[in-house]
Design a protein around this motif. Structure first.
Motif, PDB file in Angstrom:
ATOM      1  N   UNK A  41      60.721  58.403  55.053  1.00  0.00           N
ATOM      2  CA  UNK A  41      60.626  59.849  54.874  1.00  0.00           C
ATOM      3  C   UNK A  41      59.161  60.283  54.809  1.00  0.00           C
ATOM      4  N   UNK A  42      58.337  59.514  54.118  1.00  0.00           N
ATOM      5  CA  UNK A  42      56.901  59.832  54.072  1.00  0.00           C
ATOM      6  C   UNK A  42      56.298  59.786  55.473  1.00  0.00           C
ATOM      7  N   UNK A  43      56.733  58.840  56.273  1.00  0.00           N
ATOM      8  CA  UNK A  43      56.267  58.743  57.661  1.00  0.00           C
ATOM      9  C   UNK A  43      56.704  59.974  58.451  1.00  0.00           C
ATOM     10  N   UNK A  44      57.972  60.356  58.311  1.00  0.00           N
ATOM     11  CA  UNK A  44      58.484  61.525  59.034  1.00  0.00           C
ATOM     12  C   UNK A  44      57.733  62.788  58.627  1.00  0.00           C
TER      13      UNK A  44
ATOM     14  N   UNK B 125      63.677  63.340  73.342  1.00  0.00           N
ATOM     15  CA  UNK B 125      64.219  62.346  72.410  1.00  0.00           C
ATOM     16  C   UNK B 125      63.036  61.577  71.878  1.00  0.00           C
ATOM     17  N   UNK B 126      62.716  61.806  70.639  1.00  0.00           N
ATOM     18  CA  UNK B 126      61.512  61.184  70.107  1.00  0.00           C
ATOM     19  C   UNK B 126      61.810  60.357  68.875  1.00  0.00           C
ATOM     20  N   UNK B 127      60.790  59.686  68.434  1.00  0.00           N
ATOM     21  CA  UNK B 127      60.959  58.778  67.315  1.00  0.00           C
ATOM     22  C   UNK B 127      61.235  59.503  66.002  1.00  0.00           C
ATOM     23  N   UNK B 128      60.863  60.777  65.855  1.00  0.00           N
ATOM     24  CA  UNK B 128      61.150  61.496  64.620  1.00  0.00           C
ATOM     25  C   UNK B 128      62.658  61.683  64.438  1.00  0.00           C
ATOM     26  N   UNK B 129      63.370  61.936  65.516  1.00  0.00           N
ATOM     27  CA  UNK B 129      64.839  62.016  65.419  1.00  0.00           C
ATOM     28  C   UNK B 129      65.406  60.660  64.999  1.00  0.00           C
TER      29      UNK B 129
ATOM     30  N   UNK C 197      65.846  69.417  64.192  1.00  0.00           N
ATOM     31  CA  UNK C 197      65.273  68.670  65.319  1.00  0.00           C
ATOM     32  C   UNK C 197      66.155  68.766  66.554  1.00  0.00           C
ATOM     33  N   UNK C 198      67.460  68.729  66.360  1.00  0.00           N
ATOM     34  CA  UNK C 198      68.379  68.803  67.497  1.00  0.00           C
ATOM     35  C   UNK C 198      68.479  70.201  68.092  1.00  0.00           C
ATOM     36  N   UNK C 199      68.206  71.225  67.309  1.00  0.00           N
ATOM     37  CA  UNK C 199      68.276  72.600  67.811  1.00  0.00           C
ATOM     38  C   UNK C 199      67.084  72.953  68.691  1.00  0.00           C
TER      39      UNK C 199
ATOM     40  N   UNK D 246      51.709  67.388  63.362  1.00  0.00           N
ATOM     41  CA  UNK D 246      52.010  67.991  64.656  1.00  0.00           C
ATOM     42  C   UNK D 246      52.915  69.211  64.464  1.00  0.00           C
ATOM     43  N   UNK D 247      52.443  70.166  63.649  1.00  0.00           N
ATOM     44  CA  UNK D 247      53.235  71.356  63.318  1.00  0.00           C
ATOM     45  C   UNK D 247      53.667  72.138  64.549  1.00  0.00           C
ATOM     46  N   UNK D 248      52.838  72.175  65.569  1.00  0.00           N
ATOM     47  CA  UNK D 248      53.166  72.949  66.767  1.00  0.00           C
ATOM     48  C   UNK D 248      54.401  72.411  67.465  1.00  0.00           C
ATOM     49  N   UNK D 249      54.551  71.098  67.481  1.00  0.00           N
ATOM     50  CA  UNK D 249      55.709  70.508  68.152  1.00  0.00           C
ATOM     51  C   UNK D 249      56.974  70.647  67.298  1.00  0.00           C
ATOM     52  N   UNK D 250      56.814  70.620  65.976  1.00  0.00           N
ATOM     53  CA  UNK D 250      57.975  70.649  65.074  1.00  0.00           C
ATOM     54  C   UNK D 250      58.017  71.944  64.279  1.00  0.00           C
TER      55      UNK D 250
END
Length: 157
Positions: A105-108, A56-60, A48-50, A115-119
């Motif tokens: 973790x299930x939420x993440x 800066x989003x909630x997944x981080x 996520x950091x790379x 949202x595969x395109x963003x991540x």
């Protein structure tokens, strides 16, 4: 296994009928699961950091919370193993942190998959595997609790 003789939880395991080999395997599986999960969560955070395109989003934030809960769970487990295994509040916090990390973790993973395109830098298969491994780790913890309940040391139901 002399260093284990000082740990109250190992004496408790022997008292409820677990053999030394069973205790060793149980402990190795538990610590192994913890270590692998720590690596998976750390890798996700690095991935996520790379990705410089991510804000800066909630997944981080969720991932760092999972990492924190995961590390704190080990610390509380060690406290409980060495010193405080009769303290119900330490057990409650330990179990609560482990289960909370699993739900986070299930939420993440849901966010990553939807949202595969963003991540796209995040390894989806590894993330899904982490949830399976967390469930197995929680099952290991619960199996010990059930073993305690079924032991001859119980007073009543």
């Amino acid at each position: 296994m002399s260093y284990l003789d000082n740990m109250r939880v190992y004496k408790e395991m022997e008292n409820i009928g677990m053999e030394r080999e069973e205790i060793t395997v149980f402990s190795l599986i538990g610590f192994g699961l913890w270590a692998v999960l720590l690596w998976i969560f750390s890798e996700r955070y690095v991935e996520l950091n790379q990705d410089n395109s991510l804000p800066d989003n909630y997944l981080k934030n969720i991932t760092i919370t999972i990492l924190s809960f995961h590390i704190i769970t080990l610390i509380f487990t060690l406290f409980e193993s060495y010193y405080l295994n009769s303290n119900i509040w330490i057990s409650w916090i330990t179990i609560g942190l482990a289960i909370s990390a699993t739900f986070l973790n299930a939420t993440a993973i849901s966010v990553i998959i939807t949202d595969k395109n963003q991540y796209e830098n995040v390894n989806v298969n590894r993330s899904i595997s982490s949830l399976v491994l967390q469930c197995m780790a929680n099952a290991l913890m619960l199996s010990y609790i059930f073993r305690l309940i079924r032991s001859r040391r119980k007073i009543m139901y």
